[in-house]
Design a protein around this motif. Sequence first.
Motif, short mmCIF file in Angstrom:
data_model
loop_
_atom_site.label_atom_id
_atom_site.label_comp_id
_atom_site.label_asym_id
_atom_site.label_seq_id
_atom_site.Cartn_x
_atom_site.Cartn_y
_atom_site.Cartn_z
N ALA A 193 0.84 -1.20 0.00
CA ALA A 193 0.00 0.00 0.00
C ALA A 193 0.87 1.25 0.00
O ALA A 193 0.59 2.22 -0.68
CB ALA A 193 -0.92 0.00 1.22
N GLY A 221 11.62 7.20 0.23
CA GLY A 221 12.40 7.15 1.45
C GLY A 221 13.10 5.83 1.68
O GLY A 221 14.17 5.58 1.15
N ARG A 267 13.63 -1.59 3.16
CA ARG A 267 12.73 -2.51 3.86
C ARG A 267 11.69 -3.09 2.94
O ARG A 267 11.34 -4.26 3.01
CB ARG A 267 12.09 -1.81 5.04
CG ARG A 267 12.82 -2.17 6.30
CD ARG A 267 12.01 -2.04 7.55
NE ARG A 267 10.60 -1.88 7.38
CZ ARG A 267 9.89 -0.94 7.97
NH1 ARG A 267 10.49 -0.07 8.74
NH2 ARG A 267 8.60 -0.85 7.80
N ASP A 299 4.70 2.63 11.44
CA ASP A 299 6.08 2.14 11.47
C ASP A 299 7.04 3.23 11.03
O ASP A 299 8.17 2.95 10.67
CB ASP A 299 6.22 0.89 10.60
CG ASP A 299 6.14 1.21 9.13
OD1 ASP A 299 5.43 2.16 8.76
OD2 ASP A 299 6.77 0.49 8.33
N PHE A 300 6.55 4.47 11.02
CA PHE A 300 7.45 5.56 10.64
C PHE A 300 8.36 5.90 11.82
O PHE A 300 8.14 5.45 12.94
CB PHE A 300 6.64 6.82 10.25
CG PHE A 300 6.12 6.74 8.84
CD1 PHE A 300 6.18 5.55 8.12
CD2 PHE A 300 5.59 7.85 8.23
CE1 PHE A 300 5.71 5.48 6.82
CE2 PHE A 300 5.11 7.79 6.93
CZ PHE A 300 5.17 6.61 6.23
N TYR A 349 -5.13 4.38 1.90
CA TYR A 349 -4.31 3.21 2.16
C TYR A 349 -5.09 2.00 2.65
O TYR A 349 -5.93 2.14 3.53
CB TYR A 349 -3.26 3.50 3.25
CG TYR A 349 -2.34 4.62 2.90
CD1 TYR A 349 -1.41 4.46 1.88
CD2 TYR A 349 -2.40 5.82 3.58
CE1 TYR A 349 -0.56 5.49 1.55
CE2 TYR A 349 -1.54 6.86 3.26
CZ TYR A 349 -0.62 6.69 2.24
OH TYR A 349 0.21 7.70 1.92
N THR A 403 -2.10 -1.90 6.44
CA THR A 403 -1.14 -2.99 6.36
C THR A 403 -0.47 -3.12 7.72
O THR A 403 -0.10 -2.11 8.32
CB THR A 403 -0.06 -2.66 5.31
OG1 THR A 403 -0.71 -2.22 4.13
CG2 THR A 403 0.79 -3.86 5.00
N GLU A 461 2.52 -3.64 9.73
CA GLU A 461 3.96 -3.56 9.50
C GLU A 461 4.70 -4.14 10.70
O GLU A 461 4.22 -4.07 11.82
CB GLU A 461 4.39 -2.10 9.33
CG GLU A 461 3.67 -1.35 8.22
CD GLU A 461 4.19 -1.67 6.83
OE1 GLU A 461 5.16 -2.45 6.73
OE2 GLU A 461 3.62 -1.14 5.86
N PRO A 462 5.89 -4.68 10.46
CA PRO A 462 6.70 -5.16 11.58
C PRO A 462 7.04 -4.00 12.52
O PRO A 462 7.00 -2.84 12.10
CB PRO A 462 7.98 -5.68 10.92
CG PRO A 462 7.70 -5.74 9.46
CD PRO A 462 6.56 -4.84 9.17
N HIS A 500 15.54 10.09 4.71
CA HIS A 500 16.28 9.42 3.64
C HIS A 500 16.47 10.39 2.48
O HIS A 500 15.61 11.23 2.23
CB HIS A 500 15.51 8.20 3.13
CG HIS A 500 15.49 7.08 4.12
ND1 HIS A 500 16.24 5.94 3.96
CD2 HIS A 500 14.82 6.94 5.29
CE1 HIS A 500 16.03 5.13 4.99
NE2 HIS A 500 15.17 5.72 5.81
#
Lengths: 605, 381
Positions: free
Chosen positions: A555, A560, A564, B27-28, B196, B199, B201-202, B270
């Motif tokens: 999604a 960035g 992962r 997960d940000f 979205y 999801t 996320e880990p 990033h």
Amino acid sequence: MSADLRHIRNFAIIAHIDHGKSTLADRFIELCGGLDAREMSNQVLDSMDLEKERGITIKAQTVSLPFQADDGQRYQLNLIDTPGHVDFSYEVSRSLAACEGALLLVDAAQGVEAQSVANSYSAIEAGLEVVPVINKIDLPSADPPKVRREIEEIIGIDTQDCALVSAKTGLGVRDLMHLLVRRIPAPSGNRSAPLQALIIDSWFDNYVGVVSLVRVVNGTLNSGAKIRMWSTGRTYAVGEVGTFTPKAKPRESLCAGEVGYVIAGIKEVHGAPVGDTITLDAQPCAAPLPGFLQIKPRVFAGLFPAQSDDFEALRVALDKLSLNDAALRFEVESSAALGFGFRCGFLGLLHMEIVQERLEREYGLNLISTAPTVVFEIVTTDGETRLIENPASLPPPNEIAEVREPYITASILVPQEYIGPVMQLCVGKRGVQKRIEYLANQVSMEYDIPMAEVVFDFFDRLKSLSRGYASFDYQFSRFVPGDLVKLDILINKERVDALSLIVHRDSSQRRGREIVERLQDVIPRQMFEVALQAAIGSHIIARATVKAVRKNVLAKCYGGDVTRKRKLLEKQKAGKKRMKQFGSVEIPQEAFLAVLNSSRGTKES
Amino acid sequence: MSTVSQLPPLALYVHLPWCLRKCPYCDFNSHELRGELPEEAYVTALLADLDGSLPAACSRPLAAIFIGGGTPSLFSAAAVTRLLDGVRARLALVHDVEITLEANPGAVEAERFRGYRAAGVNRLSIGVQSFAPRQLQALGRIHSSDEARRAVTLARQSFDRVNLDLMYCLPGQSPDSAVADVDAALASGATHLSFYHLTIEPNTVFHARPPVLPDGDAAHAIEEAVHARVAAAGFRRYEVSAWARAGEECRHNLNYWRFGDYLGIGAGAHAKLTTAAGIVRESRTRAPADYLRRAAEGAIAERRVVSTADTAFEFMMNALRLTGGFPEKLFSERTGLPLSAGEPALSTAIEKGLLERRHGEIRPTALGARFLNDLVALFLP
């Protein structure tokens, strides 16, 4: 220096898994100073990783121990370790050929088990002196008098001289060693006769080539001698001889009566076949030693590399494994679904699992195995009798006059309280009772059962319904005609040869349904719908559908952190690599064993 | 190594890492705020970090700025003004530069939004996630549905361009309740929707304690319903999760997907830069305290040159997210590689019906868009 013949004892330990054989061997090694405390890692003799993990012995190992007896005499005790599982009875017979006696080790709480019975008989037949030893006498539940009675009644050996030990604490072990020296005869043999040495085991070492474990029967084998392999006639210069203490310890020579290793720079994998006789090139013996019976594999399965470029690596690995695994048979097989691989013959399911695990671990191969099958015998309409090792190679029905399936004689030993469920299991497996005997606290039964029924989930269920107490041994008896049909599995209307199997017509409907349902579970949903069918000839007997997955999209993915998200894709891709592409369908490896698991999954209640 | 004939457009990403509370799905790189927000020191650190990044800009003007988080709207208008003034003092901006700031609906004031607008922010992105009280609670959001509506209304007073982040396939969600969310979003006057599929996320609370989510078929029903509704309202889906009215596409995100360059400043930010040595990816240290200490010397956690094989893959991983795909020539413009570097995956993808190549354009087919992971995985080196 070689010991005097009178001071050598060659012996094996016959024991059921978990009855403490490896622990006892460790105590022997310790008492004889074979290793110092630092080197004594638990269970020295089980050297393969797999053996350590599973706690069973797969391959024969040996250790030569100097024993200083109380009478001042110094003995050389050669312990040739034997595997305890029913699948490896052949290995046991090889080990026994190198011995004059055997310790029958029985757990003081568990009592006698079927494999120990079978192996004791083999030892007695081979003319060995069998010395009963009751182990784990320190356990609260130990009942030595009961076990003695069992040994006498079930195996039929006298227990007056029975040793009582605790291998764990070391209690009674030194006395046992004296008993062993007294009871087990010294080897005979003529040290000045022409050399006759029996190869008990051979394995391939990447540095020195083939290493062979031998029992010298006559003559003397010197380091540097030029030897000749009886079967191939090829000659080699001996680079090193020695004994295992259990570390390899080089010696000048090995003499008649002794057991040790030979390294002769043999680089070809099959240069020193197990059971062969080694003699001297200059002064050969007149005849070879009897060697071993060629053993027939009973269970066959296809092993295919998950990546087709690993085919050659698989061939090399199988070649090396087969060097000291006489029962492992293999030949090239080509499957429309799985490409090139090998049809392999095994002694049983455990043997198959172990070979597969060794290939994957020791040789780094990624394998797909098809469901194991027994060997069927067919008579064609033109009167020819053929063995069928692969269901895919069964001729069309109109060319078959008769299909025969293998039957075994199963010997089961079980405490009385579990007799009901065990009988139920056997009957459910189309077994017919041949004999039943009440011995001490146990019941000994003999059943006539189709081998195909036993290969799949018999052993596991026997164990679970008897809380691990039932034990089991079997022997092939004969081929019996039956109403057997070939069950095909179709994926998106195409027959997958690697999934075919031969089943009894009465159970074909059920098996077909179980397999497609199982496949429905293990085949992941993919871009398109996958149709699964089970068929006998052109008649569809069961069907199921793997629904299409709706999407496979991340999604969120911003410029960035690409790493992962990338890992996720790589994981998905790696998952696919373990799958086999069949048309547009991706089939995971476990699907090819669906035949096996289906029966397990549905009946385990 | 590859060389491009012309440097790609340049954008700037600014990360403000603090939140009042960490959401269970997030997960940000966000950190719960404890004590006073060090906005003064942080803006100083950001500008020092930017100073170090100036050579990499190679005199390119910034095409877009995105201030993300975390919850950037925790920062005062004054701090944002100082930040943007500082950026302008160091780099040129294109005349129609897009400057987006992320805001959360809890406790917003009209005053603050006006201040952001005055600072130069011209696009507001609001993390609404849902308008349904039950869903907001399940998602651990600290705002109510009324606050969400009010935030969008206030935003619309100061900004022509407003994005709402919405999630669907939420715990216990039905197609109807998802459509109700969409309707509320559409009625609020948003010009862009980031839509979205939730999801797991880990390294999130949801990963450790997974909520019960609509399964494959139920999720598909929800997705069909909401997509139809958004499309009917005149929004066009231009990327997997991005919908916009004509001309309202997010230029900053488009720059990611078109494999443009971007500077990244702030904790955990990033960057991707085309240099003489090839394409370079950088990340900053993630911990705010560490960043504050080391920003003056760049606070780089990782810096690596992307290999040739990886470059082709990374381009595809981004560009194929766009429903319209990309012009063939964009591939070599951005990567410096011939399109053949995408072979044999390109041919395989076309053969499998995942990709189409027509009139000098390459785009995922409808099937390829649904199975984008399978499509992109073909390009993995």
